[in-house]
Write a protein that holds these residues in place. Structure first.
Motif, PDB file in Angstrom:
ATOM      1  N   THR A  31       0.844  -1.185   0.000  1.00 29.51           N
ATOM      2  CA  THR A  31       0.000   0.000   0.000  1.00 29.51           C
ATOM      3  C   THR A  31       0.883   1.240   0.000  1.00 29.51           C
ATOM      4  N   SER A  45      -7.449  -5.041  -2.594  1.00 26.76           N
ATOM      5  CA  SER A  45      -6.908  -5.998  -1.642  1.00 26.76           C
ATOM      6  C   SER A  45      -7.762  -7.254  -1.577  1.00 26.76           C
ATOM      7  N   ILE A  79      -4.463  -1.375  -3.077  1.00 27.77           N
ATOM      8  CA  ILE A  79      -3.084  -1.825  -3.038  1.00 27.77           C
ATOM      9  C   ILE A  79      -2.373  -1.357  -4.311  1.00 27.77           C
TER      10      ILE A  79
END
Length: 203
Positions: A83, A116, A124
């Motif tokens: 991230t 994600s 992400i």
């Protein structure tokens, strides 16, 4: 060595550091400072960007590599999703700066946002094929250069140097002096500069 260095040697003797070790510390510091100035200029990185014809800034390249996550740099991390916060942690920068850098990488189509698998609400970061090609090329450039330089070293020199520099790299994170002598000396240094601190506060 000059008088100023001799003062350092006397100061270190006061906290139990021998003269020979103090002189070695001064020589090591001089080498590190010259190395730091060269690294600050990012000479190798600039060469890679220039010679490979890349259209990225060095800071963007750092962020791209952080998303890519080379095992030799970040191999001690748990496998997982990347991230913006992860990039900030890996590079030791503010999350807002990491966000700006990764946004630019997304604009240049070197990184993409994904969803994600652990939490659908979380975005992400993933390296695109073009981003992967750039990282692979930059790493090859770096290791061609480093490998060529190390060719002039003996195997024994390399085997000795690598663990020692790894050990030395953590010196600034070492625990406080157990005897308390260094802490006391630092307190004395701070007291000696109190008048300067007060001048700053008065402005």
């Amino acid at each position: 060595m000059g008088d100023r260095d001799e003062q350092v040697i006397r100061d270190l003797d006061h906290v139990g550091v021998s003269e020979d070790l103090a002189r070695s510390a001064l020589e090591l510091d001089a080498t590190l400072q010259r190395w730091r100035r060269r690294f600050t200029k990012r000479e190798l990185g600039l060469r890679a960007v220039r010679e490979l014809g890349l259209k990225v800034e060095l800071a963007e390249l750092d962020a791209l590599i952080a998303v890519w996550r080379p095992a030799n740099e970040f191999g001690d991390e748990d496998e997982g999703e990347t991230t913006v916060g992860t990039v900030a942690t890996r590079l030791g920068i503010d999350p807002s700066r990491a966000s700006r850098l990764t946004t630019e990488l997304i604009r240049k189509k070197l990184v993409r946002r994904g969803v994600s698998q652990e939490d659908a609400r979380r975005a992400i970061l993933e390296v695109t094929n073009d981003g992967d090609r750039i990282v692979q090329a930059v790493r090859a450039f770096k290791f061609y250069t480093l490998g060529h330089f190390l060719k002039s070293w003996t195997e024994e020199e390399v085997r000795t140097f690598v663990p020692l520099i790894e050990r030395f790299s953590s010196w600034s994170d070492a625990p406080d002096d157990p005897s308390g002598k260094i802490a006391a000396e630092i307190d004395a240094l701070r007291e000696g500069l109190t008048d300067l601190a007060n001048q700053k506060d008065d402005k």
